[in-house]
Motif scaffolding. Structure first.
Motif, PDB file in Angstrom:
ATOM      1  N   TYR A  21      -2.941 -27.763   0.162  1.00  0.00           N
ATOM      2  CA  TYR A  21      -4.085 -28.483   1.081  1.00  0.00           C
ATOM      3  C   TYR A  21      -5.047 -29.255   0.483  1.00  0.00           C
ATOM      4  CZ  TYR A  21      -1.906 -25.250   4.253  1.00  0.00           C
ATOM      5  OH  TYR A  21      -0.947 -24.365   5.332  1.00  0.00           O
ATOM      6  N   ALA A  22      -5.467 -30.141   0.992  1.00  0.00           N
ATOM      7  CA  ALA A  22      -6.933 -30.960   0.441  1.00  0.00           C
ATOM      8  C   ALA A  22      -8.109 -30.677   1.482  1.00  0.00           C
ATOM      9  CB  ALA A  22      -6.478 -32.438   0.161  1.00  0.00           C
ATOM     10  N   THR A  33      -4.288 -38.757  12.986  1.00  0.00           N
ATOM     11  CA  THR A  33      -5.309 -39.176  12.383  1.00  0.00           C
ATOM     12  C   THR A  33      -5.451 -37.953  11.259  1.00  0.00           C
ATOM     13  OG1 THR A  33      -6.443 -40.753  13.790  1.00  0.00           O
ATOM     14  CG2 THR A  33      -7.947 -39.944  12.236  1.00  0.00           C
ATOM     15  N   VAL A  34      -5.905 -38.191  10.206  1.00  0.00           N
ATOM     16  CA  VAL A  34      -6.365 -36.983   9.173  1.00  0.00           C
ATOM     17  C   VAL A  34      -7.622 -36.830   8.888  1.00  0.00           C
ATOM     18  CG1 VAL A  34      -5.729 -35.929   7.012  1.00  0.00           C
ATOM     19  CG2 VAL A  34      -4.036 -36.586   8.282  1.00  0.00           C
ATOM     20  N   PRO A  47      -2.447 -33.673   9.227  1.00  0.00           N
ATOM     21  CA  PRO A  47      -3.644 -33.014   9.712  1.00  0.00           C
ATOM     22  C   PRO A  47      -3.514 -31.609   9.819  1.00  0.00           C
ATOM     23  CG  PRO A  47      -2.487 -34.060  11.530  1.00  0.00           C
ATOM     24  CD  PRO A  47      -1.847 -34.541  10.378  1.00  0.00           C
ATOM     25  N   VAL A  48      -4.707 -30.969   9.554  1.00  0.00           N
ATOM     26  CA  VAL A  48      -4.713 -29.242  10.255  1.00  0.00           C
ATOM     27  C   VAL A  48      -5.367 -29.483  11.403  1.00  0.00           C
ATOM     28  CG1 VAL A  48      -5.336 -27.131   9.358  1.00  0.00           C
ATOM     29  CG2 VAL A  48      -4.665 -28.705   7.725  1.00  0.00           C
ATOM     30  N   GLY A  49      -4.687 -29.503  12.605  1.00  0.00           N
ATOM     31  CA  GLY A  49      -5.473 -29.429  13.845  1.00  0.00           C
ATOM     32  C   GLY A  49      -6.027 -30.914  13.789  1.00  0.00           C
ATOM     33  N   TRP A  84      -8.814 -21.638  10.264  1.00  0.00           N
ATOM     34  CA  TRP A  84      -7.393 -22.149  10.964  1.00  0.00           C
ATOM     35  C   TRP A  84      -6.510 -20.882  11.228  1.00  0.00           C
ATOM     36  CZ3 TRP A  84      -5.873 -25.776  13.598  1.00  0.00           C
ATOM     37  CH2 TRP A  84      -4.573 -26.185  14.010  1.00  0.00           C
ATOM     38  N   ASP A  85      -6.452 -20.518  12.565  1.00  0.00           N
ATOM     39  CA  ASP A  85      -5.390 -19.398  12.653  1.00  0.00           C
ATOM     40  C   ASP A  85      -4.164 -19.803  13.046  1.00  0.00           C
ATOM     41  OD1 ASP A  85      -5.408 -20.568  15.036  1.00  0.00           O
ATOM     42  OD2 ASP A  85      -6.498 -18.931  16.054  1.00  0.00           O
TER      43      ASP A  85
END
Length: 92
Positions: A21-22, A33-34, A47-49, A84-85
């Motif tokens: 992860y960054a 889109t990130v 992306p994370v969400g 983030w769940d």
């Protein structure tokens, strides 16, 4: 790596799930889109969400795989710390 991240990376984390992860002040335009937080799938950054609206300065993950992002104000809905769940960002 995968074209790189456009902006500043403040933190990297290898999570308990084995993913990289960054977090930082960056974006990658496109679909998807990130924004400010991402994970590496071995080929490209994902992306994370929907990401977070403000820069991320720290990342941590608990043994349940919940990702935590911290910063001065990581998101207007979750100041300072967001979690983030696995399906959405929530206040931590």
């Amino acid at each position: 790596m995968g074209g790189g991240l456009e902006g500043k990376v403040n933190t990297l984390l290898i999570g308990s799930d084995g993913n990289l992860y960054a977090g930082g002040a960056f974006s990658i335009p496109g679909d998807p889109t990130v924004v400010n937080v991402a994970w590496w799938n071995g080929e490209i950054w994902q992306p994370v969400g929907a990401g977070l609206s403000a820069p991320v300065h720290a990342l941590a993950m608990d043994s349940n795989g919940h990702l935590f992002a911290g910063g001065e104000s990581v998101d207007t809905n979750f100041p300072f710390l967001a979690e983030w769940d696995g399906s959405s960002w929530i206040s931590a």
